[in-house]
Design a protein around this motif. Structure first.
Motif, PDB file in Angstrom:
ATOM      1  N   THR A 140       0.826  -1.197   0.000  1.00  0.00           N
ATOM      2  CA  THR A 140       0.000   0.000   0.000  1.00  0.00           C
ATOM      3  C   THR A 140       0.866   1.254   0.000  1.00  0.00           C
ATOM      4  O   THR A 140       2.022   1.210   0.407  1.00  0.00           O
ATOM      5  CB  THR A 140      -0.929   0.040   1.224  1.00  0.00           C
ATOM      6  OG1 THR A 140      -0.138   0.099   2.433  1.00  0.00           O
ATOM      7  CG2 THR A 140      -1.761  -1.237   1.316  1.00  0.00           C
ATOM      8  N   ILE A 141       0.258   2.377  -0.444  1.00  0.00           N
ATOM      9  CA  ILE A 141       0.950   3.664  -0.468  1.00  0.00           C
ATOM     10  C   ILE A 141       0.121   4.646   0.359  1.00  0.00           C
ATOM     11  O   ILE A 141      -1.006   4.967  -0.008  1.00  0.00           O
ATOM     12  CB  ILE A 141       1.165   4.160  -1.914  1.00  0.00           C
ATOM     13  CG1 ILE A 141       1.709   5.588  -1.953  1.00  0.00           C
ATOM     14  CG2 ILE A 141      -0.092   4.030  -2.772  1.00  0.00           C
ATOM     15  CD1 ILE A 141       3.155   5.717  -1.633  1.00  0.00           C
ATOM     16  N   GLY A 142       0.650   5.065   1.501  1.00  0.00           N
ATOM     17  CA  GLY A 142      -0.119   5.921   2.392  1.00  0.00           C
ATOM     18  C   GLY A 142      -1.415   5.276   2.820  1.00  0.00           C
ATOM     19  O   GLY A 142      -2.431   5.949   2.999  1.00  0.00           O
ATOM     20  N   GLY A 143      -1.404   3.962   2.990  1.00  0.00           N
ATOM     21  CA  GLY A 143      -2.590   3.238   3.386  1.00  0.00           C
ATOM     22  C   GLY A 143      -3.539   2.913   2.250  1.00  0.00           C
ATOM     23  O   GLY A 143      -4.517   2.182   2.443  1.00  0.00           O
ATOM     24  N   LYS A 144      -3.271   3.442   1.061  1.00  0.00           N
ATOM     25  CA  LYS A 144      -4.136   3.197  -0.091  1.00  0.00           C
ATOM     26  C   LYS A 144      -3.636   1.971  -0.863  1.00  0.00           C
ATOM     27  O   LYS A 144      -2.440   1.697  -0.917  1.00  0.00           O
ATOM     28  CB  LYS A 144      -4.162   4.411  -1.026  1.00  0.00           C
ATOM     29  CG  LYS A 144      -4.779   5.667  -0.420  1.00  0.00           C
ATOM     30  CD  LYS A 144      -4.818   6.772  -1.460  1.00  0.00           C
ATOM     31  CE  LYS A 144      -5.525   8.021  -0.946  1.00  0.00           C
ATOM     32  NZ  LYS A 144      -4.697   8.749   0.034  1.00  0.00           N
ATOM     33  N   VAL A 145      -4.575   1.285  -1.496  1.00  0.00           N
ATOM     34  CA  VAL A 145      -4.268   0.063  -2.238  1.00  0.00           C
ATOM     35  C   VAL A 145      -4.301   0.354  -3.733  1.00  0.00           C
ATOM     36  O   VAL A 145      -5.299   0.858  -4.257  1.00  0.00           O
ATOM     37  CB  VAL A 145      -5.290  -1.041  -1.895  1.00  0.00           C
ATOM     38  CG1 VAL A 145      -4.989  -2.301  -2.686  1.00  0.00           C
ATOM     39  CG2 VAL A 145      -5.275  -1.335  -0.397  1.00  0.00           C
ATOM     40  N   LEU A 146      -3.206   0.047  -4.422  1.00  0.00           N
ATOM     41  CA  LEU A 146      -3.188   0.206  -5.873  1.00  0.00           C
ATOM     42  C   LEU A 146      -4.032  -0.898  -6.511  1.00  0.00           C
ATOM     43  O   LEU A 146      -3.884  -2.079  -6.176  1.00  0.00           O
ATOM     44  CB  LEU A 146      -1.761   0.117  -6.412  1.00  0.00           C
ATOM     45  CG  LEU A 146      -0.790   1.207  -5.963  1.00  0.00           C
ATOM     46  CD1 LEU A 146       0.581   0.973  -6.605  1.00  0.00           C
ATOM     47  CD2 LEU A 146      -1.310   2.601  -6.300  1.00  0.00           C
ATOM     48  N   PRO A 147      -4.903  -0.552  -7.451  1.00  0.00           N
ATOM     49  CA  PRO A 147      -5.753  -1.562  -8.092  1.00  0.00           C
ATOM     50  C   PRO A 147      -4.946  -2.544  -8.932  1.00  0.00           C
ATOM     51  O   PRO A 147      -3.892  -2.204  -9.483  1.00  0.00           O
ATOM     52  CB  PRO A 147      -6.686  -0.722  -8.985  1.00  0.00           C
ATOM     53  CG  PRO A 147      -6.631   0.669  -8.434  1.00  0.00           C
ATOM     54  CD  PRO A 147      -5.247   0.817  -7.881  1.00  0.00           C
ATOM     55  N   MET A 148      -5.443  -3.755  -9.052  1.00  0.00           N
ATOM     56  CA  MET A 148      -4.772  -4.787  -9.829  1.00  0.00           C
ATOM     57  C   MET A 148      -4.623  -4.375 -11.295  1.00  0.00           C
ATOM     58  O   MET A 148      -3.560  -4.575 -11.899  1.00  0.00           O
ATOM     59  CB  MET A 148      -5.554  -6.094  -9.730  1.00  0.00           C
ATOM     60  CG  MET A 148      -5.608  -6.692  -8.343  1.00  0.00           C
ATOM     61  SD  MET A 148      -4.005  -7.290  -7.761  1.00  0.00           S
ATOM     62  CE  MET A 148      -3.795  -8.730  -8.805  1.00  0.00           C
ATOM     63  N   VAL A 149      -5.670  -3.810 -11.864  1.00  0.00           N
ATOM     64  CA  VAL A 149      -5.611  -3.412 -13.273  1.00  0.00           C
ATOM     65  C   VAL A 149      -4.529  -2.366 -13.486  1.00  0.00           C
ATOM     66  O   VAL A 149      -3.767  -2.422 -14.462  1.00  0.00           O
ATOM     67  CB  VAL A 149      -6.982  -2.882 -13.744  1.00  0.00           C
ATOM     68  CG1 VAL A 149      -6.867  -2.249 -15.133  1.00  0.00           C
ATOM     69  CG2 VAL A 149      -8.016  -3.996 -13.757  1.00  0.00           C
ATOM     70  N   TYR A 150      -4.426  -1.419 -12.566  1.00  0.00           N
ATOM     71  CA  TYR A 150      -3.411  -0.375 -12.697  1.00  0.00           C
ATOM     72  C   TYR A 150      -2.007  -0.960 -12.668  1.00  0.00           C
ATOM     73  O   TYR A 150      -1.146  -0.599 -13.490  1.00  0.00           O
ATOM     74  CB  TYR A 150      -3.557   0.668 -11.586  1.00  0.00           C
ATOM     75  CG  TYR A 150      -2.370   1.603 -11.529  1.00  0.00           C
ATOM     76  CD1 TYR A 150      -2.232   2.630 -12.456  1.00  0.00           C
ATOM     77  CD2 TYR A 150      -1.353   1.426 -10.586  1.00  0.00           C
ATOM     78  CE1 TYR A 150      -1.120   3.466 -12.433  1.00  0.00           C
ATOM     79  CE2 TYR A 150      -0.246   2.249 -10.564  1.00  0.00           C
ATOM     80  CZ  TYR A 150      -0.133   3.269 -11.496  1.00  0.00           C
ATOM     81  OH  TYR A 150       0.974   4.082 -11.483  1.00  0.00           O
ATOM     82  N   MET A 151      -1.738  -1.862 -11.732  1.00  0.00           N
ATOM     83  CA  MET A 151      -0.396  -2.444 -11.640  1.00  0.00           C
ATOM     84  C   MET A 151      -0.037  -3.191 -12.917  1.00  0.00           C
ATOM     85  O   MET A 151       1.105  -3.106 -13.388  1.00  0.00           O
ATOM     86  CB  MET A 151      -0.307  -3.362 -10.416  1.00  0.00           C
ATOM     87  CG  MET A 151      -0.310  -2.607  -9.096  1.00  0.00           C
ATOM     88  SD  MET A 151      -0.052  -3.689  -7.664  1.00  0.00           S
ATOM     89  CE  MET A 151      -1.633  -4.557  -7.625  1.00  0.00           C
ATOM     90  N   ALA A 152      -0.993  -3.901 -13.465  1.00  0.00           N
ATOM     91  CA  ALA A 152      -0.742  -4.623 -14.723  1.00  0.00           C
ATOM     92  C   ALA A 152      -0.439  -3.649 -15.855  1.00  0.00           C
ATOM     93  O   ALA A 152       0.487  -3.866 -16.650  1.00  0.00           O
ATOM     94  CB  ALA A 152      -1.951  -5.484 -15.072  1.00  0.00           C
ATOM     95  N   GLN A 153      -1.175  -2.553 -15.925  1.00  0.00           N
ATOM     96  CA  GLN A 153      -0.968  -1.572 -16.991  1.00  0.00           C
ATOM     97  C   GLN A 153       0.389  -0.884 -16.844  1.00  0.00           C
ATOM     98  O   GLN A 153       1.105  -0.681 -17.840  1.00  0.00           O
ATOM     99  CB  GLN A 153      -2.088  -0.541 -16.965  1.00  0.00           C
ATOM    100  CG  GLN A 153      -3.439  -1.085 -17.375  1.00  0.00           C
ATOM    101  CD  GLN A 153      -4.561  -0.077 -17.163  1.00  0.00           C
ATOM    102  OE1 GLN A 153      -4.460   0.828 -16.320  1.00  0.00           O
ATOM    103  NE2 GLN A 153      -5.638  -0.227 -17.915  1.00  0.00           N
ATOM    104  N   ALA A 154       0.747  -0.509 -15.625  1.00  0.00           N
ATOM    105  CA  ALA A 154       2.021   0.169 -15.399  1.00  0.00           C
ATOM    106  C   ALA A 154       3.192  -0.752 -15.733  1.00  0.00           C
ATOM    107  O   ALA A 154       4.175  -0.332 -16.373  1.00  0.00           O
ATOM    108  CB  ALA A 154       2.117   0.643 -13.950  1.00  0.00           C
ATOM    109  N   ALA A 155       3.109  -2.015 -15.322  1.00  0.00           N
ATOM    110  CA  ALA A 155       4.177  -2.971 -15.607  1.00  0.00           C
ATOM    111  C   ALA A 155       4.319  -3.210 -17.105  1.00  0.00           C
ATOM    112  O   ALA A 155       5.438  -3.251 -17.638  1.00  0.00           O
ATOM    113  CB  ALA A 155       3.907  -4.281 -14.876  1.00  0.00           C
ATOM    114  N   GLU A 156       3.197  -3.354 -17.788  1.00  0.00           N
ATOM    115  CA  GLU A 156       3.249  -3.589 -19.237  1.00  0.00           C
ATOM    116  C   GLU A 156       3.860  -2.390 -19.958  1.00  0.00           C
ATOM    117  O   GLU A 156       4.661  -2.547 -20.893  1.00  0.00           O
ATOM    118  CB  GLU A 156       1.837  -3.861 -19.758  1.00  0.00           C
ATOM    119  CG  GLU A 156       1.777  -4.379 -21.183  1.00  0.00           C
ATOM    120  CD  GLU A 156       1.917  -3.298 -22.237  1.00  0.00           C
ATOM    121  OE1 GLU A 156       2.486  -3.570 -23.326  1.00  0.00           O
ATOM    122  OE2 GLU A 156       1.470  -2.159 -21.978  1.00  0.00           O
TER     123      GLU A 156
END
Length: 336
Positions: A140-156
């Protein structure tokens, strides 16, 4: 009433069962690679996160620094958020000790970095620029959870541009519990992941860096260089193993207590409470009483931090009675 310490989830004490596990741990010399408990922990966390290998390190800060120094060389650059731990809260180690330049970006409201900002920050292959080599995210970042779709998009996105990916997963299991997915489903989007055992999981010391076997072999050299090689470290690894076995599912209790605290602070004039996603509650206080709030809470046996915003963090050493006492103490300050 006992002190209600909401400064961080790093303040926890080992449970009696954890202390017993530490006492009984078989030991060796981890610098020689023959501490059986460290080896078991490394195998366990690597398997849990779907990676080939892992390295036990004293701190999350060291784990992130080792990752950056292993992914990047002198004159390289990592892209990171302005409020990411790897940039703002780790003493500038990547730049000072690794000669790796950070390229900080502004966060979006959900803690993410805009994909267009990431792409724009990747430098051309030109001698005028540092070499863009790595994207560091935090979940988490500042207690917030990054969405799964976002992480996949950023990595790609960054892989298409030739960059590696690292996740500061200090509170990875908080994210896993909140999202309702195995931690490996988050970790699969990243080449390397650091995870902390001494935050929500309640171990007294230690983190792990996981990734491909060749990467971890290189990381082992960086750990030695940075003074992170410990000897009979199985005493500490046993606490982490116990935490992995017993303290993951209960993170949902911390999240529920954070929500209980946030609900209890609603409706106070001059107080704005950010709805929590996991175990952190951020509060903004306006007016004259803002300056005296923390001392008042401390006098009531409630500890919090206010480095840039007022922050309360729930953990396994806090219960509902403690949260209710914190709410009463907070309200009493504004009712006086």
């Amino acid at each position: 009433m006992k002190t209600v310490d909401l400064r961080s989830d790093t303040v926890t004490q080992p449970t009696p069962a954890m202390r017993e596990a530490m006492m009984r741990a078989p030991l060796g010399d981890d610098v020689f690679g023959d501490d059986p408990t460290v080896n078991a922990l490394q195998e366990r966390i690597a398997a849990m996160l779907g990676k080939e290998a892992a390295l036990f390190v004293p701190t999350g800060t060291q784990g992130n620094l080792i990752a950056t120094m292993t992914h990047c060389q002198r004159g390289d650059e990592y892209i990171v958020g302005q409020f990411a731990h790897t940039y703002r809260w780790e003493g500038g180690g990547a730049a000072v000790l690794g000669s790796v330049q950070p390229q900080p970006l502004e966060h979006q409201g959900d803690g993410s970095l805009a994909l267009k900002d990431i792409e724009a920050a990747i430098k051309p292959d030109d001698a005028h620029f540092a070499r863009s080599r790595l994207l560091c995210l935090e979940n988490t970042i500042g207690g917030k959870v990054l969405p799964m779709v976002y992480m996949a998009q950023a990595a790609e996105l960054v892989r298409r541009r030739g960059l590696a990916t690292h996740l500061d997963g200090a509170r990875l299991f908080n994210a896993s519990v909140k999202l309702g997915v195995p931690a490996r489903d988050i970790a699969k989007h990243f080449d390397s992941v650091s995870v902390c055992f001494s935050k929500g999981l309640g171990a007294p010391v230690g983190s792990a860096l996981v990734g491909p076997r060749d990467f971890i072999k290189q990381a082992h050299r960086a750990r030695k260089m940075l003074g992170g090689g410990m000897r009979q470290a199985g005493v500490l690894a046993a606490a982490a193993l116990h935490a992995l076995e017993h303290h993951i599912d209960r993170l949902a209790d911390d999240h529920a207590l954070a929500q209980r605290l946030a609900d209890g602070l609603q409706g106070i004039t001059g107080v704005t409470v950010e709805p929590p996603q996991t175990n952190m509650v951020f509060v903004d206080v306006a007016g004259e009483k803002a300056q005296t709030l923390l001392p008042h809470l401390k006098s009531c046996g409630v500890l919090a931090t206010g480095l840039y915003r007022l922050r309360f963090v729930t953990h396994l050493d806090v219960d509902a009675a403690g949260i209710d006492h914190a709410i009463r103490s907070f309200r009493d300050h504004f009712n006086a």
